[in-house]
Design an enzyme around this catalytic site. Sequence first.
Site, PDB file in Angstrom:
ATOM      1  N   ASP A  63      -3.199   4.908   2.691  1.00 23.79           N
ATOM      2  CA  ASP A  63      -3.478   5.371   4.059  1.00 23.79           C
ATOM      3  C   ASP A  63      -2.995   6.805   4.210  1.00 23.79           C
ATOM      4  OD1 ASP A  63      -4.454   2.872   4.708  1.00 23.79           O
ATOM      5  OD2 ASP A  63      -2.591   2.190   5.643  1.00 23.79           O
ATOM      6  N   ASP A 112       1.511   5.004   1.953  1.00 24.77           N
ATOM      7  CA  ASP A 112       1.194   5.802   3.151  1.00 24.77           C
ATOM      8  C   ASP A 112       1.658   7.247   2.966  1.00 24.77           C
ATOM      9  OD1 ASP A 112       0.308   3.440   4.391  1.00 24.77           O
ATOM     10  OD2 ASP A 112       2.324   2.985   5.097  1.00 24.77           O
ATOM     11  N   ASP A 114       0.856  -1.180   0.000  1.00 24.19           N
ATOM     12  CA  ASP A 114       0.000   0.000   0.000  1.00 24.19           C
ATOM     13  C   ASP A 114       0.894   1.232   0.000  1.00 24.19           C
ATOM     14  OD1 ASP A 114       1.014   0.100   2.558  1.00 24.19           O
ATOM     15  OD2 ASP A 114      -0.885  -0.208   3.579  1.00 24.19           O
TER      16      ASP A 114
END
Length: 513
Positions: free
Chosen positions: A437, A349, A347
């Site tokens: 995120d 961030d 992912d």
Amino acid sequence: MSSLVSGKMFHSPIVPRVRKRKRSKSPEASISRHEGVKFEDVRVHLLERKMGSSRRRFLTHLARSKGFIVEDTLSDAVTHVVSEESQASSLWKWLKGCGLKNLPMMHILNIIWFTDSMREGRPVAVETRHLIQVYGENQPLHADATTPTPVATVSQYACQRQTTTENNNKIFTDAFEVLAESYEFNEMEGPCLAFRRAASVLKSLPWAVQCLGATEDLPCLGEHSKAVMEEILQYGRSFEVEKILSDERYQTLKLFTSVFGVGPKTGEKWYRRGLRSFSDILAEPSIHLNRMQQSGFLHYGDISRAVSKAEAQALGNIIDEAVHVITTDAILALTGGFRRGKEFGHDVDFIVTTPELGKEGHLLTSLIDQLEQEGILLFCEHQASTFDMSKLPSHRFEAMDHFAKCFLILRLENSQVVGGLHDAEEGGRSWRAVRVDLVSPPIDRYAFALLGWTGSRQFERDLRRFARMERRMLLDNHALFDKTKKEFLAATTEKDIFAHLGLEYIEPWQRNA
């Protein structure tokens, strides 16, 4: 050095007899006859290299107050050299250039020996974990090829080691990660952490372990870890690891927890109900998936694929444009594995905030609205800030901080990525879903959040453990608290935090512990 340790403090020019009795140029030669000196046989020299003059003055005063002899200059009279330098090879090269005849007989020590001695109020016995070592091809390098120096260990703390994305011992660390994950699935935190620490130490070595004897003085390698390594060295594989990998429960929990929103406890619950596949879960009418899990299954093919650095940079451009529509002074920082120099991740961030304290309060909700207007928001879970400075310092280890944050799935177009989407299917969709995120700390907490969100997880865990055990400080994503002074220490950059801890600054790409 400060006039605090100047020789002028210890003799008077109008009393010739005192000067006549002085046989050494070192001030401690006269101090040694003073009742304040308790340890005549130990002469410490604190190297100013990497330590800094102000910290050195403080530590010198502390040691002398406890009865230690601290020599201002490095000479053959010194028995214990204390250094905070993390580059052992650089230190030894410098020491060998000092022309010391007695170097092979000196103890060359890290700061842990000093802090242990200050805590005990006496010079503690020198252990291998205290000594500074340089490794070559499976052999320690010595100050003198003919006269070996004491062999020392790599620091037990990841924050005193530099680890890049390269890994010379991947065959061992991969095995340790499987064992750690297996213990995590069984909720056995102790063995799980033990294997993760062992993997972290091996990742920091600039050489490949080819015999078990080369690991004798390394920290964090217990009997179980060494047994696994010995098996791999002998047979090329670990039978224990192979047994775990073929275990149905491990395979099922590994599969289930790969879904966004599914943790070990949920995976275990589904496994105990006899579910073994995604189709089993989706076909079971009594299973009620939450919104995050629904999106996790819906976009599983995309978000289970690795994200490339180019894709992370493209997402950074998208979010940067969106947040600057909201406020022109927005601050955006890429964190996580990509900040540590990794080419791929699971992912992406980001930290997003503003220079004006308090203005960050509604930043994420406005950003979410902007991304939704652009038609790229596929999923969002927003968590409002629960940060309260009055509730700090926290004595508990918490995996997540209390800043406002959101967990997103964004639509990324092929045309937005330099070189195109990573591993895109030929003739398939022109876009993919990516997990993102965002966290939004107040600007006065920015440095702590940036350090915490950069990782790696083991680096951060060891950094907090070092602060607590070696510095009597409490560190988390919110603040740094000095328990001795009973005060919070301010920081505007990560370098400020390292300086407060008395650590050499480690660049983000050297924190892949």
